[in-house]
Write an enzyme that holds these catalytic residues in place. Structure first.
Site, short mmCIF file in Angstrom:
data_model
loop_
_atom_site.label_atom_id
_atom_site.label_comp_id
_atom_site.label_asym_id
_atom_site.label_seq_id
_atom_site.Cartn_x
_atom_site.Cartn_y
_atom_site.Cartn_z
N ASN A 168 -1.86 -13.85 -1.63
CA ASN A 168 -1.09 -12.61 -1.68
C ASN A 168 0.40 -12.90 -1.41
OD1 ASN A 168 -0.62 -9.88 -1.90
ND2 ASN A 168 -1.25 -9.40 0.18
N GLY A 214 -0.74 8.56 -6.55
CA GLY A 214 -1.25 8.73 -5.20
C GLY A 214 -0.20 9.04 -4.17
N SER A 215 0.67 8.06 -3.89
CA SER A 215 1.60 8.30 -2.79
C SER A 215 2.88 8.96 -3.28
CB SER A 215 1.94 6.96 -2.12
OG SER A 215 2.45 6.06 -3.06
N ASP A 232 -0.76 1.96 5.19
CA ASP A 232 -0.91 0.93 4.16
C ASP A 232 -2.25 1.17 3.50
OD1 ASP A 232 -0.39 -2.12 3.29
OD2 ASP A 232 -2.49 -1.84 3.77
N CYS A 279 6.52 -8.43 4.99
CA CYS A 279 5.42 -9.07 5.69
C CYS A 279 4.26 -8.09 5.80
CB CYS A 279 5.84 -9.49 7.09
SG CYS A 279 7.22 -10.65 7.09
N ASP A 298 -8.34 2.70 -6.39
CA ASP A 298 -7.32 1.69 -6.73
C ASP A 298 -7.87 0.29 -6.60
OD1 ASP A 298 -5.22 3.55 -7.10
OD2 ASP A 298 -4.87 3.65 -4.94
N HIS A 342 -6.60 2.37 -10.80
CA HIS A 342 -5.21 1.98 -11.00
C HIS A 342 -5.05 0.48 -10.73
CE1 HIS A 342 -0.93 1.65 -10.71
NE2 HIS A 342 -1.00 1.32 -9.44
N HIS A 347 9.52 0.69 -9.37
CA HIS A 347 9.98 -0.33 -8.42
C HIS A 347 11.49 -0.36 -8.28
CE1 HIS A 347 5.95 -1.41 -9.77
NE2 HIS A 347 5.77 -1.74 -8.52
N1 GLN Z 1 -2.64 5.06 -4.56
C1 GLN Z 1 -1.73 4.05 -4.18
C2 GLN Z 1 -0.33 4.62 -4.07
O1 GLN Z 1 0.02 5.43 -4.83
C3 GLN Z 1 -1.71 2.94 -5.18
C4 GLN Z 1 -0.76 1.85 -4.80
C5 GLN Z 1 -1.04 0.54 -5.45
O2 GLN Z 1 -1.87 0.44 -6.30
N2 GLN Z 1 -0.35 -0.47 -5.05
O3 GLN Z 1 0.44 4.23 -3.22
ZN ZN Z 2 0.24 0.20 -8.28
#
Ligand code: GLN
Ligand code: ZN
Length: 762
Positions: A120, A440-441, A497, A524, A607, A649, A702
């Site tokens: 990761n 989602g968020s 998170d 981190c 997700d 997703h 992003h």
């Molecule tokens: N449901 C999450 C969000 O919207 C999906 C984030 C992700 O896939 N990284 O934050």
């Molecule tokens: Zn995503």
């Protein structure tokens, strides 16, 4: 005498000093000089503490302010044109490449990042072109080697090898189709020679050259390059130890045996079975073997008895002088030290080893091999610890184990086919053509983070916290209604998170206070640790989702993190398979999904952004992984009625080689990242005949940039040339938690306008 080695050490600092200093530098709160002081202090602390553990080969040159691959690119002047001539200091050019820069009239996006093999950790992808002019801007390994030497510490410099450097990179945009970065090898090698000569002249006896691409199937085509490159480097360099990790060498071991390098490092924590074939291949040579026994990818205390068994076998074949006991890879992927950990009980702490403790382990194992009589204390203590952990591992949750054992094929399939479901869901959800939704968020504001922190510290009550979150949810619902989105979400304000949140609500996980691991740049994460069988004590998201649904007539989508992603972003157990852990998670989440449905939620998103990164590095192992990974997703979702719309997703768009598995997930709707990639991706979907609904991200979340309405219409138009009208869903390319409200609102208004336009024109 058997010696020990550490391949690399975390560079964020025991208290994330480097992360904090870099961010302070970005915010102009400290100078470059201050930053360098912090960095030097952390380097010194790492060297001295690893030395204090008795490790013989201490790494240098592995430090980084952002990413070691980026350091390497800049060192060799692999700096794309767009970052040149901006009148920035070299340090600012470096950070601009890592994270982009938007200030003082400069506006450059960040370079692409990619996952470092199957970890990761993300590295900044080097960009090569036919015009790349290599130049040695500095010699980082040399500088750090000398820095350590000035402190009286002899180290073994670490360098990313030329073949890995070139093949992990990409061809710059606009390069001819046939251009391959590896074709630049002959231009690059003279600079490696300078780096290595300087190190040798400075007194480095050994140098560690990392060539992790040797564990990839693709390296089978690089025989010639490896042979010619190392034939040039070996004669002029210090003794080279070629380091490989994360997977097995397979036939590449014969290639290495022919190279006459002084040493080879292999990952035995991951692939203990490769020891025999490696031993027989290198036995006739003079190559020393570094045994990667102590895992750099997990945090469990090493079982000395099994390490000693492997090491003894190696010693028997090669002799004591040719064997080194090492960490499996750099310790970059583990937290710095267990010492400061105050959230775990003493009993729990005894199960784990973080980076510093791992340095102690390689040293102890080497000492036991050298002089068993005088090291029995360490061995006995380890046996006691491992014994206690094994005892703890016997605490099965019988109900969970039985449930996994009785999973039937029917539990993995929805009742009806997608076409039938699509009809029923249409009636249930009453969504328009080209339905709009988000993933989602919504922005995680300072207020939200504070509310969570206050609950954690006891400053506010459960009730106050709940009221605050409900208010947030209401705001998000009203916002979505106001701008005209079709399928709503509750916004996820309650989640710190996406993995930690679920881990904390499930049985079977432990959390650390300070177990930070670098994910990319200064970001981190604190991966949860799976320690026992996983179960769900009660509903997790149901109260929030049903509250959100109670506020509106529009459908609200439930939001879960999938089993494979929770597993891949945690430190897993090693006493049972990943498959078992994934299925336990899937069953817990299946119950959650069913409870959401019972509570009146008719669309549920699961997700799985990490499903792809979990792919084994060797293709021969893909099928087995994909089988249980996809089954886990299906187990989570297939119990839902045909009327419930299942979404999934993925944060990436790289599906070419796993396409059949994406289809097999049988999600009603998948949303994918598509705004950065071009439409080629969607063509792949069509070529494969993907049959379910798709929401390719219509803009990139992003970056704070707001996409214009016309831009979104153009994208939709291009998408509709490829995807049938009836299958297209309109959404951004990921969750909005890292965005501010201003750009979120502006962007989504344009997104809705784009969808309305499409409805009129298609
Ligand atoms: N449901 C999450 C969000 O919207 C999906 C984030 C992700 O896939 N990284 O934050
Ligand atoms: Zn995503």
């Amino acid at each position: 005498m058997v010696v020990s080695s550490v391949l690399g050490f975390p560079r964020i600092g025991a208290n994330r000093e480097v992360k904090k200093a870099v961010e302070a530098y970005w915010a102009s709160k400290i100078t470059a000089e201050d930053l360098n002081k912090v960095a030097a202090t952390v380097r010194k602390a790492s060297w001295t503490s690893v030395q204090a553990k008795g490790v013989a080969f201490i790494p240098s040159g592995d430090f980084s302010l952002y990413d070691h691959v980026l350091d390497h690119s800049v060192q060799f002047n692999v700096i794309p044109k767009r970052y040149q001539g901006l009148s920035l200091s070299p340090l600012d050019v470096y950070f601009a490449m890592g994270r982009g820069r938007q200030s003082d009239g400069v506006d450059v996006p960040a370079s692409e990042m990619k996952k470092w093999f199957d970890s990761n950790y993300h590295f900044v992808v080097p960009e090569f072109s036919e015009e790349t002019e290599f130049k040695l801007n500095f010699n980082k390994a040399l500088e750090e080697y000398k820095e350590a030497k000035a402190l009286g510490i002899e180290t073994r410099p670490v360098i990313l090898g030329p073949i890995s450097f070139l093949t992990l990179g990409k061809a710059a945009k606009g390069s001819p189709l046939e251009f391959k970065p590896i074709s630049l090898l002959h231009k690059l090698l003279p600079l490696y020679k300078t780096v290595l000569t300087e190190l040798k002249n400075a007194g480095a006896e050994w140098v560690q050259i990392d060539e992790p691409v040797l564990v990839l199937d693709s390296s089978a085509y690089l025989d010639k390059e490896f042979s010619s490159a190392y034939a040039e480097l070996i004669p002029i360099a210090s003794k080279i130890i070629l380091a490989t990790y994360f997977a097995r060498l397979n036939s590449n071991v014969h290639l290495i045996a022919k190279l006459s390098v002084a040493g080879l490092h292999i990952d035995l924590a991951r692939e203990p079975d490769q020891l025999d074939s490696v031993l027989s291949a290198i036995k006739p040579t003079a190559i020393a073997l570094s045994l990667g026994l102590v895992s750099g990818r997990n945090i469990w205390k090493n079982d000395f008895v099994s390490s000693l068994t492997l090491a003894s076998k190696a010693i028997e074949a090669l002799g004591v002088e040719r064997v080194v006991v090492a960490t499996s890879c750099s310790l970059l992927h583990t937290p710095v030290s267990l010492e400061v950990e105050d959230k775990l009980t003493d009993e729990q702490k005894d199960w784990f080893s973080f980076a510093l403790e791992k340095a102690g382990e390689v040293s102890s194992i080497a000492a036991i091999l050298t002089d068993a009589a005088n090291s029995s204390v360490a061995l006995e203590a380890n046996k006691v610890s491992i014994g206690k952990r094994r005892e703890f591992e016997q605490n099965f949750n019988d109900a969970v184990r039985n449930r996994v054992a009785s999973i039937t094929p029917e539990m993995l399939e929805r009742m009806s086919s997608f076409t039938v479901r699509k009809d029923l869901q249409g009636k249930e959800l009453k969504l328009p053509k080209f339905p709009t939704t988000t993933l989602g968020s919504y922005p995680q504001t300072k207020d939200i983070r504070q509310a969570r922190a206050k609950l954690g510290s006891g400053e506010s009550t459960e009730k106050q916290y709940e009221d605050f979150m409900k208010k947030e949810i209401e705001n998000v619902i009203r916002f979505q209604e106001r701008i005209g989105l079709d399928l709503l979400v509750h916004g996820e304000p309650e989640r710190n998170d996406m993995v930690q949140y679920f881990g904390e609500k499930l049985e079977g996980f432990l959390f650390t206070r300070n177990g930070w691991v670098q994910s990319y740049g200064t970001r981190c994460v604190r991966p949860p640790i799976i320690v026992s069988d996983i179960s769900r004590p009660g509903p997790i998201t149901v109260p929030w989702s049903s509250y959100a649904q109670s506020l509106t007539k529009s459908p609200v989508k439930g939001m879960l993190t999938g089993p494979v992603t929770i597993l891949n972003w945690s430190f897993p157990r090693t006493d049972v398979s990943r498959e078992l852990q994934s299925k336990q998670l899937a069953l817990a989440l299946r119950d959650e999904a069913m409870d959401l449905e019972k509570a009146g939620i008719s669309a549920i998103q699961v997700d799985e952004p990490a499903i792809r990164e979990g792919l084994p590095l060797r293709r021969a192992e893909w099928d087995a992984y994909l089988k249980w990974a996809v089954d886990s997703f299906k187990l989570t979702t297939a119990g839902l009625s045909d009327r419930t719309q299942v979404h999934s997703h993925f944060c990436y768009s790289d599906f070419d080689d796993i396409f059949p598995s994406v289809q097999r997930l049988d999600a009603d709707v998948i949303s994918i990242e598509a705004s950065k990639a071009d439409m080629k991706l969607l063509s792949t979907f069509r070529e494969y005949g993907y049959s379910n609904q798709i929401g390719p991200g219509v803009y990139d979340i992003h970056s704070p940039r707001v996409p214009g309405a016309q831009e979104i219409k153009d994208r939709l138009k291009a998408m509709l040339e490829i995807i049938p009208d009836s299958l297209l869903v309109v959404n951004p390319d990921c969750g909005l938690k890292t965005r501010g409200w201003k750009e979120t609102e502006a962007s989504l208004v344009n997104l809705v306008e784009g969808a309305r336009w499409a409805r009129q024109n298609y």
